[in-house]
Scaffold this active site. Structure first.
Site, mmCIF file in Angstrom:
data_model
loop_
_atom_site.group_PDB
_atom_site.id
_atom_site.type_symbol
_atom_site.label_atom_id
_atom_site.label_comp_id
_atom_site.label_asym_id
_atom_site.label_seq_id
_atom_site.Cartn_x
_atom_site.Cartn_y
_atom_site.Cartn_z
ATOM 1 N N ASP A 68 13.582 -3.235 -5.336
ATOM 2 C CA ASP A 68 13.935 -4.230 -4.316
ATOM 3 C C ASP A 68 14.552 -5.440 -5.015
ATOM 4 O O ASP A 68 13.988 -6.535 -5.013
ATOM 5 C CB ASP A 68 12.692 -4.607 -3.517
ATOM 6 C CG ASP A 68 12.076 -3.385 -2.859
ATOM 7 O OD1 ASP A 68 12.590 -2.969 -1.819
ATOM 8 O OD2 ASP A 68 11.112 -2.812 -3.419
ATOM 9 N N GLY B 86 0.814 -1.210 0.000
ATOM 10 C CA GLY B 86 0.000 0.000 0.000
ATOM 11 C C GLY B 86 0.849 1.262 0.000
ATOM 12 O O GLY B 86 2.035 1.224 -0.320
ATOM 13 N N GLN C 31 14.957 -8.736 -3.224
ATOM 14 C CA GLN C 31 13.663 -9.409 -3.047
ATOM 15 C C GLN C 31 13.342 -10.260 -4.282
ATOM 16 O O GLN C 31 12.865 -11.391 -4.165
ATOM 17 C CB GLN C 31 12.582 -8.352 -2.814
ATOM 18 C CG GLN C 31 11.166 -8.857 -2.821
ATOM 19 C CD GLN C 31 10.220 -7.786 -2.330
ATOM 20 O OE1 GLN C 31 10.128 -7.516 -1.152
ATOM 21 N NE2 GLN C 31 9.516 -7.151 -3.250
ATOM 22 N N VAL D 11 11.057 3.194 -10.795
ATOM 23 C CA VAL D 11 10.485 4.493 -11.158
ATOM 24 C C VAL D 11 11.072 5.534 -10.199
ATOM 25 O O VAL D 11 11.127 5.299 -8.984
ATOM 26 C CB VAL D 11 8.952 4.466 -11.072
ATOM 27 C CG1 VAL D 11 8.365 5.837 -11.375
ATOM 28 C CG2 VAL D 11 8.397 3.419 -12.042
ATOM 29 N N GLN E 45 12.277 -3.582 -9.650
ATOM 30 C CA GLN E 45 13.739 -3.592 -9.562
ATOM 31 C C GLN E 45 14.230 -2.914 -8.288
ATOM 32 O O GLN E 45 15.264 -3.285 -7.746
ATOM 33 C CB GLN E 45 14.317 -2.838 -10.767
ATOM 34 C CG GLN E 45 15.823 -2.618 -10.692
ATOM 35 C CD GLN E 45 16.338 -1.699 -11.776
ATOM 36 O OE1 GLN E 45 15.553 -1.046 -12.471
ATOM 37 N NE2 GLN E 45 17.639 -1.648 -11.951
ATOM 38 N N SER F 114 7.634 4.279 -0.510
ATOM 39 C CA SER F 114 6.654 4.728 0.488
ATOM 40 C C SER F 114 7.367 5.348 1.690
ATOM 41 O O SER F 114 6.776 6.140 2.418
ATOM 42 C CB SER F 114 5.805 3.547 0.955
ATOM 43 O OG SER F 114 5.265 2.877 -0.166
ATOM 44 N N HIS G 270 4.638 1.459 -7.789
ATOM 45 C CA HIS G 270 3.638 0.380 -7.712
ATOM 46 C C HIS G 270 2.775 0.361 -8.981
ATOM 47 O O HIS G 270 2.435 -0.704 -9.494
ATOM 48 C CB HIS G 270 2.704 0.593 -6.521
ATOM 49 C CG HIS G 270 3.382 0.597 -5.182
ATOM 50 N ND1 HIS G 270 3.469 1.728 -4.406
ATOM 51 C CD2 HIS G 270 3.994 -0.382 -4.483
ATOM 52 C CE1 HIS G 270 4.099 1.435 -3.271
ATOM 53 N NE2 HIS G 270 4.438 0.168 -3.291
ATOM 54 N N GLN H 233 7.822 -9.099 8.003
ATOM 55 C CA GLN H 233 9.007 -8.635 7.287
ATOM 56 C C GLN H 233 9.599 -7.356 7.885
ATOM 57 O O GLN H 233 10.560 -6.808 7.346
ATOM 58 C CB GLN H 233 8.739 -8.501 5.787
ATOM 59 C CG GLN H 233 7.813 -7.386 5.386
ATOM 60 C CD GLN H 233 7.450 -7.490 3.912
ATOM 61 O OE1 GLN H 233 6.712 -8.375 3.501
ATOM 62 N NE2 GLN H 233 7.988 -6.583 3.102
HETATM 63 P P1 AMP Z 1 6.252 -2.331 -1.342
HETATM 64 O O1 AMP Z 1 4.864 -1.777 -1.271
HETATM 65 O O2 AMP Z 1 7.320 -1.365 -0.949
HETATM 66 O O3 AMP Z 1 6.383 -3.684 -0.684
HETATM 67 O O4 AMP Z 1 6.521 -2.599 -2.890
HETATM 68 C C1 AMP Z 1 5.655 -3.401 -3.642
HETATM 69 C C2 AMP Z 1 6.266 -3.661 -5.002
HETATM 70 O O5 AMP Z 1 6.465 -2.420 -5.671
HETATM 71 C C3 AMP Z 1 7.634 -4.361 -4.923
HETATM 72 O O6 AMP Z 1 7.740 -5.301 -5.975
HETATM 73 C C4 AMP Z 1 8.571 -3.201 -5.120
HETATM 74 O O7 AMP Z 1 9.825 -3.579 -5.646
HETATM 75 C C5 AMP Z 1 7.808 -2.352 -6.107
HETATM 76 N N1 AMP Z 1 8.305 -0.972 -6.066
HETATM 77 C C6 AMP Z 1 8.446 -0.181 -4.976
HETATM 78 N N2 AMP Z 1 8.992 0.999 -5.315
HETATM 79 C C7 AMP Z 1 9.216 0.953 -6.653
HETATM 80 C C8 AMP Z 1 9.776 1.864 -7.606
HETATM 81 N N3 AMP Z 1 10.209 3.077 -7.258
HETATM 82 N N4 AMP Z 1 9.844 1.476 -8.897
HETATM 83 C C9 AMP Z 1 9.409 0.239 -9.271
HETATM 84 N N5 AMP Z 1 8.875 -0.653 -8.431
HETATM 85 C C10 AMP Z 1 8.780 -0.312 -7.134
#
Ligand code: AMP
Length: 294
Positions: A148, A29, A151, A174, A146, A184, A35, A59
């Site tokens: 993460d 979220g 991950q 991005v 990418q 976030s 995202h 996590q």
């Molecule tokens: P999170 O909500 O932080 O767990 O991220 C959820 C998904 O969004 C994960 O696969 C992250 O790698 C991806 N994500 C988070 N930030 C970015 C970003 N700036 N660019 C691309 N993907 C992202």
């Protein structure tokens, strides 16, 4: 767009689908354009798009930002609906980890280095919850960022080792206009930190330019990035790594094969991470998926 909170509802919705072309985008979220790039890729490549929104407590290491983590479900749902998402799973911790829960997925070696060395238990929490999402939604392709990269490496290893029947697609990081990777957690930065934070990407870019000019020595490439970070008082580098993109073992010998340059730094109490693949032309949806995905 359907929103479901329980396992039963999700299973019923999944069972009713007439297509196998399902794309899954797991998130915690507080959605931003990073995202959305996952949801848009899933939308473009599938008949049905599922997103998850769950701030997964397992996590977060004890004493970190679980309780402060930004949450705004109504806003997130409006964003997903506008992006053409079909189904959102928004479970509570009790739904994901009911009384008596005692099974975890441990991906050993690739979880122990880099982020895993600083965040004990983090990737076990990630792998376990993602395995549950895969079982519940049975997607054809799951989309990860990418941003993460480790991950993705952990999930790729899990998918291969446990013969999970899906593809992993990787979408490029991005960034804000100044280069800071969207996250976030960027809301934790004060204005001065926010201004300085673009240095992480500048450090990666400087090493990438040296690579393009012919530099292949891993120590020198790590040093170039580290020197950029160390020029700033407000930034405490935690690691600068140049590693094999699938094993995450640190590289010592010059190579033309793909490498993952990644770094983590602390600004005050906020940890920031970023990475690029070398050679730089690999930092596309196709290059990333071929190098890091399954
Ligand atoms: P999170 O909500 O932080 O767990 O991220 C959820 C998904 O969004 C994960 O696969 C992250 O790698 C991806 N994500 C988070 N930030 C970015 C970003 N700036 N660019 C691309 N993907 C992202």
């Amino acid at each position: 767009m359907q929103v479901v909170e329980t396992v039963d509802e999700l299973r019923r919705a999944r069972a009713a689908l007439r297509t196998r072309r399902i794309g899954l985008a797991p998130t915690m979220g507080a959605l931003h354009a990073g995202h959305m790039s996952l949801v848009e890729a899933a939308r473009a490549e599938n008949r049905f798009v599922i997103a998850t929104i769950f701030v997964n407590p397992t996590q977060f290491e004890p004493g970190t930002d679980l309780n402060q983590y930004p949450r705004d479900l109504p806003r997130d749902l409006a964003i997903l609906e506008a992006a053409g998402c079909d189904l959102v799973f928004t479970p509570t911790p009790e739904v994901v980890y009911p009384r008596g829960f005692q099974t975890t997925v441990t991906v050993s070696e690739v979880s122990q280095v880099l982020e895993g060395a600083r965040r004990p238990g983090h990737f076990q929490g990630v792998a376990t919850v993602v395995a549950k999402y895969f079982n519940l939604t049975q997607p054809k392709t799951a989309y990860f960022g990418q941003k993460d990269a480790q991950q993705v490496v952990v999930i790729r290893r899990m998918v291969r080792d446990l013969n999970m029947p899906l593809k992993i697609a990787v979408c490029p990081t991005v960034r804000e206009p100044d280069g800071l990777a969207m996250s976030s957690r960027n809301v934790y930065l004060n204005p001065r930190q926010r201004e300085q934070s673009a240095v992480l990407y500048r450090a990666l870019q400087k090493a990438a330019r040296a690579y393009e000019a012919g530099e292949r020595n891993p120590n020198r490439l790590r040093r170039i990035a580290r020197d950029v970070l160390e020029a700033y008082d407000g930034i405490a580098p935690e690691y600068v790594s140049l590693a094999h993109p699938r094993t995450l073992q640190e590289l010592n010998n010059p190579t033309d094969a793909p490498m993952l340059l990644s770094l983590a730094a602390r600004m005050g109490t906020t940890r920031l991470i970023d990475n690029v693949l070398l050679p730089p032309h690999l930092n596309t949806r196709e290059g990333l998926t071929a190098t890091l995905g399954v």
